[in-house]
Design a protein around this motif. Structure first.
Motif: not given
Ligand code: PMP
Ligand code: GLN
Length: 384
Positions: A100, A103, A124, A127, A169, A173
């Motif tokens: 996160t 991103l 997700y 974004y 992605n 997800n």
């Molecule tokens: N990108 C996607 C597609 C996710 O599913 C997630 C949730 N884990 C994240 C980013 C964020 O990852 P993190 O928990 O390491 O911040």
């Protein structure tokens, strides 16, 4: 007393994330929680011990801004071994607060007022708000059909001189689909000759099934030269609550990402970085993850045989999308709520990720759970 009721919101349309909503509802109704994506089993005790040891050894102050050198070295080695490209340890790798953080830093570093960013739906949920909070405009492209395919011609038509970035992605997800080598080559051809930055969210890079190879953007020279690739230790090592991730990118891009990273976190957890640097030395700690979760996927789908929930087996991630159109015409948000409140099983309605919240009668179930939990969940789903 100040009156904040009429303060203009920076994100007026943003709502509480569906993950918080469904997890809260699950807790309130004592439901089995297959909603938010996290395992209900613990991270490796060896890894916890490594963190504790690092704390005892005194690694408790600020680490370098971009991460401890030995961890960056391990990440660089790992990417080279898997995807055949070497990122410079000193200037092209940064440890972040989960993916996160990566991103947010990447989007904020480059997206300015009026810039367009191509986003594939379902997407997700972090974004679009991040793009908008920087004054950018998400340009949405819906993935098509039951297997969530991308129409690359449509993408081509959406690219113009305002397109600053494109976000992908894979594994994806919520759909559990993956980009093929051909998808990546199509994208490479589309971006050739442009200055468009590619943000590649690869947090599920090691959760991929049926002997399919993960197609990292790093593998493709025409993508790697413009790509910021993000990954998450939380997903790979069953410790989402530690919020540890990283991104890699060409030096010129990373220099700009650092300017934002220095403002959002400056640096991230020191003892955990020390621990991951040691833990990554053994590739078995991540290379077996695909088969581990494939067993869970297969178990969950087998348990569901004979039920009215149907779906294409996930090719990656720890989510299985299931269609319930045979059961009810209820909206997926309503059905997910009823399933949680009345039947004590929480999931995520897929429409919240879709373009214009299109309801395809699909729910997303997280199968990163113990066999016992999956059995209980399947029992509930068989009641319909
Ligand atoms: N990108 C996607 C597609 C996710 O599913 C997630 C949730 N884990 C994240 C980013 C964020 O990852 P993190 O928990 O390491 O911040
Ligand atoms: N990535 C997780 C999911 O898709 C949730 C992360 C979060 O809660 N923001 O369920």
């Amino acid at each position: 007393m100040p009156d904040f009721r009429n303060l203009p919101s920076k994100l007026p349309t943003a709502k509480t994330s569906i993950f918080s909503v469904m997890s809260q509802l699950a807790r309130k109704h004592n439901a089995i929680d297959l909603s938010q994506g996290f395992p209900n089993f613990d991270t490796d005790p060896k890894l916890k011990e490594l963190v504790f040891n690092a704390m005892k050894e005194g690694y408790n102050q600020y680490p370098p801004m971009n991460g401890v050198p030995e961890l960056r070295e391990q990440i660089s080695d790992k990417i080279e071994a898997l995807y055949g490209v070497r990122y410079k340890v000193d200037s092209e790798i940064t440890l972040t607060a989960g993916a996160t953080g990566a991103l947010y830093d990447a989007i904020t570093a480059f997206v300015n007022k009026g810039d367009e960013v191509i986003v594939f739906k379902p997407a997700y949920d972090s974004y679009e708000p991040t793009i908008k909070s920087n004054g950018g405009k998400p340009v949405l492209v819906q993935m098509k059909g039951k297997d969530f395919k991308i129409d690359w011609q449509e993408v081509k038509e959406k690219i113009n001189n305002r397109t600053k970035m494109l976000i992908i992605n894979t594994p994806h997800n919520p759909s559990g689909t993956v980009f093929t080598k051909e998808d990546m080559q199509q994208l490479e051809a589309l971006l050739k000759g442009t200055d468009i930055i590619l943000l590649s969210d690869e947090v599920y890079e090691h959760i991929i099934f049926d002997a399919i190879e993960h197609q990292s953007a790093s593998r493709f020279p025409g993508l790697a030269e413009r790509a910021i690739v993000c990954s998450s230790f939380g997903k790979t090592f069953h410790n989402t609550g530690w919020k540890m991730g990283y991104c890699v990118a060409p030096e010129e891009l990373m220099k700009e990402i650092w300017k934002i990273h220095e403002l959002t976190a400056f640096c991230v957890n020191h003892p955990m970085q020390k621990a991951f640097a040691e833990y990554l030395k053994n590739p078995e700690n991540y290379l077996n993850l695909g088969s581990f979760y494939q067993e869970k996927r297969d178990k969950f789908l087998k348990l569901l045989q004979g039920s009215k929930f149907t779906g294409i087996p996930a090719k990656g991630t720890y989510y299985q999308v299931l269609n319930y159109a045979e059961i009810t015409t209820e909206k997926d948000t309503e059905f997910a709520e009823r399933l949680t409140i009345e039947h004590h099983l929480a999931s995520i309605p897929v429409s919240v990720f879709n373009f214009e919240q299109k309801d395809n009668k699909q729910l997303r179930f997280c199968f990163a759970k113990t066999d016992e939990t999956l059995e209980k969940a399947a029992e509930i789903l068989h009641k319909f």
